[in-house]
Design an enzyme around this catalytic site. Structure first.
Site, mmCIF file in Angstrom:
data_model
loop_
_atom_site.group_PDB
_atom_site.id
_atom_site.type_symbol
_atom_site.label_atom_id
_atom_site.label_comp_id
_atom_site.label_asym_id
_atom_site.label_seq_id
_atom_site.Cartn_x
_atom_site.Cartn_y
_atom_site.Cartn_z
ATOM 1 N N GLU A 37 0.228 -1.708 -9.406
ATOM 2 C CA GLU A 37 0.063 -2.892 -8.551
ATOM 3 C C GLU A 37 1.329 -3.749 -8.562
ATOM 4 O O GLU A 37 1.729 -4.322 -7.549
ATOM 5 C CB GLU A 37 -1.143 -3.712 -9.012
ATOM 6 C CG GLU A 37 -2.481 -2.983 -8.930
ATOM 7 C CD GLU A 37 -2.834 -2.506 -7.536
ATOM 8 O OE1 GLU A 37 -2.308 -3.082 -6.554
ATOM 9 O OE2 GLU A 37 -3.615 -1.546 -7.417
ATOM 10 N N GLU A 79 0.829 -1.216 0.000
ATOM 11 C CA GLU A 79 0.000 0.000 0.000
ATOM 12 C C GLU A 79 0.860 1.261 0.000
ATOM 13 O O GLU A 79 0.611 2.197 -0.754
ATOM 14 C CB GLU A 79 -0.951 -0.005 1.205
ATOM 15 C CG GLU A 79 -1.957 -1.149 1.211
ATOM 16 C CD GLU A 79 -2.747 -1.286 -0.081
ATOM 17 O OE1 GLU A 79 -2.925 -0.274 -0.791
ATOM 18 O OE2 GLU A 79 -3.170 -2.412 -0.403
HETATM 19 ZN ZN ZN Z 1 -2.619 -2.285 -4.681
#
Ligand code: ZN
Ligand code: CA
Ligand code: CA
Ligand code: CA
Length: 594
Positions: A429, A401
């Site tokens: 990501e 995160e």
């Molecule tokens: Zn993520």
């Protein structure tokens, strides 16, 4: 009895203070926050009250002109003349201690009070000159009601064993000294000053021992450490066990520490809370000790688990801040800090770390606004197990995160507008998984990496395949991006490419165990991290896979003169990102000179 001369100087001092101007500190005040601190010492919790007299402080704008007679004597002489004149004390009671000349000709002098030829430890003053004018003056000089005799009646050797026992350490053989100590009752005690150290417990005190009674009067704590029971960042999750880490902050990356004066899980880089930002975890013991265990038999929200969660989240976000800072994610390159210490960028944007956030389950997220507004991370409870599990005890989720914040700020200059296309969000990501993987390496061994197996209690984790150098275990290639609209699936393709780049660099150059703090090594994991961070700032707004690859190649040229060009091309090409790759059509070729 003290010689007559010394008695006279004591009397003189007391009289001089009676006629002191408003520049001098007022009468000693009752106990206040600014003068007293009760320190808890050692395993037995010995309470020692540390007292520092109040400091006055004056600023003079363009400066106070000094009499001609003061000038030309050098910093020591000018400072002593000013202080004795300003406080109307005899110059013999003002001892020059140190000084230096700073930028733009400002000269700083530090003096201390003296009585009977003996300096005070805690009655000091500082003067700054610009040219020959005084621009600031601070003073904690005192007007003692009584000054102890300058001749000790208790010698240090006779009381040292008791002091060592009280402070749970040993004299470290640093020469002891004799100093006056201004006391909260207005008197001045004569003190033996001796350093007591305990290497195992990492304690280091300067003890002030009354030279007439043998009593321990005060201590200076040189260590100022903080401790946290957490998952060291190299550990993946709670199954590897919490450890009590002492002083984990990186003083280069966080020069003011992690707490900025608080005693809770809030500071310059992050506030870790549950519900409201005021709901932080407080230190479990004096001295920034955050020692909360985790009870796996009860729910995450039950005590002491919520404190353990906030503590680990606070630690992990701070640690990623500190590591990323070393590798170039600084104030000027749009990082997350409240105070930027005048080093550029916009401040007031520390990370808001919401632990056990009630807005969701079985996930986590990070919202990145532009530089100058706080990033917000929401960590959720995972509900497939009983008791439930907490993402805040899963370091790779936290690092994943926080890396969203890093990539969104470093790409495109802090606007947070430059990872917005499906392809670039997908790579976002991927970078997040890849940095989580990087932080959890413990040796040069290249193993397959599975993200977040703990929270779901599933050895396969939360991605479709492990990241692997084995193309049977993970066959993903550039062409798999085609038609893929799920950003985490696109991320897996990019993260697996980076896993292979990492493996190749570590295979070539080895692995450093100190990559979090020593960025100068040539080991493969350090080279990888540099290229990782450098390429983010180079790549264009909303980059494609091809452009992100090109940014890595250029980053290597910039930093290492292209030493790794062919190694990088070989890895990118092996996954279909060769020189002619475009429009999600694989190409496995490398440049002709590789
Ligand atoms: Zn993520
Ligand atoms: Ca320390
Ligand atoms: Ca420290
Ligand atoms: Ca910032």
């Amino acid at each position: 009895m003290a010689p007559l001369g010394k008695l006279l100087s004591s009397v003189f001092l007391a009289l001089a203070w009676a006629s002191a101007t408003s520049a001098a500190p007022g009468p000693l005040k009752p106990h206040t926050h600014s003068t007293h601190h009760t320190r808890s010492i050692g395993t037995r919790g010995l309470q020692v009250e540390v007292y520092n007299p109040p400091s006055s402080f004056e600023t003079f704008g363009e400066g106070l002109a000094q009499p001609e007679s003061f000038a030309g004597g050098g910093l020591s002489s000018e400072a002593r003349s000013f202080v004795s004149n300003r406080l109307r004390v005899d110059q013999s009671t003002v001892e020059y201690r140190s000084g230096f000349e700073a930028a733009r000709g400002t000269r700083h002098a530090y003096v201390r009070q003296r009585a009977n030829g003996i300096p005070f430890a805690n009655a000091v003053a500082n003067v700054a000159f610009k040219g020959n004018r005084v621009v600031t003056f601070g003073s904690s000089f005192v007007r003692p009601s009584r000054i102890a005799s300058a001749t000790p009646t208790v010698d240090l050797q006779s009381v040292l064993p008791t002091i060592e026992e009280q402070l749970e350490g040993k004299w470290n053989n640093h020469p002891a000294s004799l100093e006056y100590l201004a006391r909260p009752d207005g008197t001045a005690a004569l003190a033996h000053v001796v350093q007591i150290q305990n290497l195992e417990a990492n304690t280091w005190y300067e003890a002030f021992v009354d030279a007439h009674s043998g009593e321990l009067l005060s201590v200076t704590d040189f260590s100022a450490e903080a401790s946290y029971r957490v998952l060291p960042l190299t550990k993946q999750d709670l199954r590897e066990g919490l450890e009590l880490l002492v002083d984990p902050h990186d003083p280069l990356s966080s020069p003011d520490g992690w707490h900025s004066g608080t005693t809770v899980t809030a500071g310059n880089n992050v506030v870790a809370y549950k519900g409201t930002q005021a709901s932080t975890t407080s230190q479990s013991a004096d001295g920034l000790v955050f020692d909360y265990t985790y009870n796996t038999a009860v729910a995450p929200a039950q005590a002491p688990n919520v404190d353990a969660a906030r503590t680990n989240a606070f630690y992990a976000i701070n640690t990623v801040h500190d590591i990323a800072y070393r590798y170039g994610f600084t104030e000027a390159s749009f990082n997350f800090q409240n105070d930027n210490f005048g080093k550029g960028g916009s401040g007031n944007d520390r990370v808001l770390m919401s632990v056990q956030d009630s807005s969701g389950t079985n996930n986590a997220n990070f919202a990145t606004p532009p530089d100058g507004q706080s990033g917000t991370c929401r960590m959720y409870i995972w509900t497939t197990t009983s008791p439930n599990r907490d993402g805040s005890l899963n370091n790779d989720i936290i690092v994943h995160e926080m890396t969203h914040g890093i990539t969104n700020r470093l790409t495109g200059g802090g606007t947070a507008r430059c990872l917005q296309t499906t392809e670039s969000r997908g790579m976002g990501e991927g970078w997040s998984d890849a940095l989580a993987e990087w932080t959890e390496q413990k040796s040069e061994v290249i193993a397959d990496f599975v993200l977040a197996p703990y929270v779901t209690n599933n050895p396969a984790g939360i991605r479709t395949r492990p990241y692997s150098t084995n193309s049977t275990t993970n066959p993903l290639r550039y062409s798999n991006v085609a038609g893929q609209s799920v950003v985490h699936r696109i991320g897996e393709i990019w993260a697996n490419i980076l896993h292979n780049v990492y493996a190749s660099l570590v295979g070539q150059y080895g692995w450093s165990p100190v990559a979090f703090t020593n960025i100068d090594g040539r080991e493969g994991n350090i080279v990888y991290a540099h290229l990782f961070f450098d390429s983010l700032a180079l790549q264009p707004c909303n980059p494609t896979f091809v452009q992100a690859r090109d940014a890595w190649i250029q980053a290597d040229l910039n930093r290492y003169d292209g030493a790794n060009k062919c190694l990088l091309w070989a890895q990118f090409a092996s996954k279909g990102l060769g020189v002619n790759a475009r429009n999600f059509v694989d190409d496995f070729s490398v440049p002709a000179d590789c």
